[in-house]
Design a protein around this motif. Structure first.
Motif, mmCIF file in Angstrom:
data_model
loop_
_atom_site.group_PDB
_atom_site.id
_atom_site.type_symbol
_atom_site.label_atom_id
_atom_site.label_comp_id
_atom_site.label_asym_id
_atom_site.label_seq_id
_atom_site.Cartn_x
_atom_site.Cartn_y
_atom_site.Cartn_z
ATOM 1 N N TRP A 160 1.093 -1.162 -0.071
ATOM 2 C CA TRP A 160 0.095 0.162 0.019
ATOM 3 C C TRP A 160 0.955 1.175 -0.002
ATOM 4 O O TRP A 160 1.450 1.569 0.987
ATOM 5 N N PRO A 161 1.277 1.872 -1.172
ATOM 6 C CA PRO A 161 1.809 3.108 -1.202
ATOM 7 C C PRO A 161 0.882 4.074 -1.140
ATOM 8 O O PRO A 161 -0.288 4.120 -1.700
ATOM 9 N N GLY A 162 1.403 5.353 -0.586
ATOM 10 C CA GLY A 162 0.342 6.464 -0.358
ATOM 11 C C GLY A 162 0.673 7.237 0.716
ATOM 12 O O GLY A 162 0.834 6.768 1.776
ATOM 13 N N ILE A 182 0.588 -13.109 5.500
ATOM 14 C CA ILE A 182 1.151 -12.553 4.664
ATOM 15 C C ILE A 182 1.777 -11.116 4.926
ATOM 16 O O ILE A 182 1.058 -10.637 6.011
ATOM 17 N N ASN A 183 2.801 -10.468 4.583
ATOM 18 C CA ASN A 183 3.205 -9.088 5.110
ATOM 19 C C ASN A 183 2.430 -8.016 4.403
ATOM 20 O O ASN A 183 2.163 -8.292 3.144
ATOM 21 N N LEU A 184 2.320 -7.083 5.352
ATOM 22 C CA LEU A 184 1.504 -5.775 4.674
ATOM 23 C C LEU A 184 2.518 -4.885 4.885
ATOM 24 O O LEU A 184 2.854 -4.339 5.849
ATOM 25 N N VAL A 185 2.860 -4.423 3.655
ATOM 26 C CA VAL A 185 3.996 -3.061 3.612
ATOM 27 C C VAL A 185 3.192 -1.820 3.084
ATOM 28 O O VAL A 185 2.646 -1.620 2.182
ATOM 29 N N PHE A 209 6.688 -0.709 7.682
ATOM 30 C CA PHE A 209 6.567 0.485 7.094
ATOM 31 C C PHE A 209 8.046 0.817 6.513
ATOM 32 O O PHE A 209 8.870 0.540 7.101
ATOM 33 N N VAL A 210 7.786 1.277 5.192
ATOM 34 C CA VAL A 210 9.039 1.633 4.627
ATOM 35 C C VAL A 210 8.852 3.008 4.222
ATOM 36 O O VAL A 210 7.992 3.661 3.926
#
Length: 317
Positions: A160-162, A182-185, A209-210
């Protein structure tokens, strides 16, 4: 040659989100289509160098710039990016109506957006210009490296980018993905620090979080291309970032809305963004779909995407 100045509210680029990226994309698309286009700022020319002005958003502070433009004799076009999550206060609508009165034409990128706008503000006397969403050709690449996975040591992940803020609703996804295998990024700038802190506090061990990924960079493309699922559960509507992911063939978990149905019906799993249980079930459904990596959205070439705008500018005013 057509000469266009792109403007926006004074505080827009303090927190860069999808709307700000649209300004950059439109500038790129227009210049690639033989138009002289600049974004207002220290490197733009004096106002007299332009025939038309396109103003992005109706945020507070726009009046200062729009009032100055309205007295210049330039042709003014509004790109409103307006979507109410909650019914607006009458005084707020009065302010928006006064701002709208300054413009000759209004641009919409979907029927859903136009209908939502017209529910609250009158378009009488305004020329309506309908464009397709602007999708950078960078998202049409087929061969993309695994630099994102290699950089963060990730294998199976949803992305999820934004920008991170309550209206974008990342907290609901964090709660729904808890204990899923599953990882949520989540990657995005923070517009609301208190909300971002709540998201981090609620995150389980499978949430990462990245930092913000440069738009259209190899890292950004890699994050999408090798994801198992793209997630966007905004309380307004998903928007162009979902279409970029769809163009790359990602599986999609999106908030249900008129916009989602119009743009991606049959190409995504839609869920109520307020319902954590439904989001969780939707994620499992989407992850169970076959992944062909065929495009789920057909993006237009640059010249075709802005052609309705250029035809309007060629016509009588």
């Amino acid at each position: 040659m057509k000469r266009i100045l792109l403007t926006t509210s004074p505080n827009a680029f303090l927190y860069r989100g999808g709307g700000e990226q649209e300004i950059l994309l439109l500038n790129e698309f227009l210049n690639a289509s033989g138009v002289m286009s600049d974004i207002y700022g220290p490197t733009s020319r004096s106002l007299s160098a332009y025939d038309h002005v396109i103003h992005f958003s109706m945020q507070d502070g726009s009046e200062l710039l729009v009032d100055a433009l309205a007295g210049s004799g330039r042709h003014l076009i509004l790109w409103p990016n307006l979507w109410f999550v909650n019914p607006p206060h009458p005084q707020h609508l009065e302010r928006l109506a006064r701002l709208l009165a300054r413009f000759d034409a209004v641009i919409f990128k979907s029927q859903a957006e136009e209908e939502h706008f017209a529910r609250y503000l009158s378009l009488e006397g305004k020329q309506v210009i309908r464009l397709a969403p602007l999708i950078s050709p960078r998202f049409l690449r087929k061969q993309v490296s695994k630099v994102f996975q290699e950089s963060y040591g990730l294998d199976r992940y949803a992305i999820w980018p934004g920008i991170i803020e309550p209206q974008k609703n990342q907290l609901a996804a964090i709660e729904a993905f808890r204990d899923l295998d599953i990882n949520l990024v989540i990657s995005g700038a923070v517009r609301d620090s208190d909300y971002a802190a709540r998201c981090r506090q609620a995150a389980g061990g499978n949430v990462t979080f990245v930092p913000v990924m440069p738009f259209g960079s190899e890292l950004h493309l890699s994050a999408l291309a090798h994801s198992n699922l793209f997630v966007e559960l905004a309380l307004d509507f998903p928007g162009t970032s979902a279409l970029e992911a769809a163009a790359m063939g990602c599986r999609l978990l999106l908030s249900q809305s008129d916009w989602t149905r119009e743009m991606l019906e049959g190409q995504c799993v839609q869920v109520d963004p307020h319902d954590v249980a439904q989001i969780r079930a939707g994620a499992l459904e989407a992850l169970g779909q076959a992944s062909s990596r065929e495009a789920r959205y057909a993006a237009l070439p640059m010249s075709d995407a802005v052609a309705p705008l250029l035809r309007y500018l060629d016509g009588p005013k």
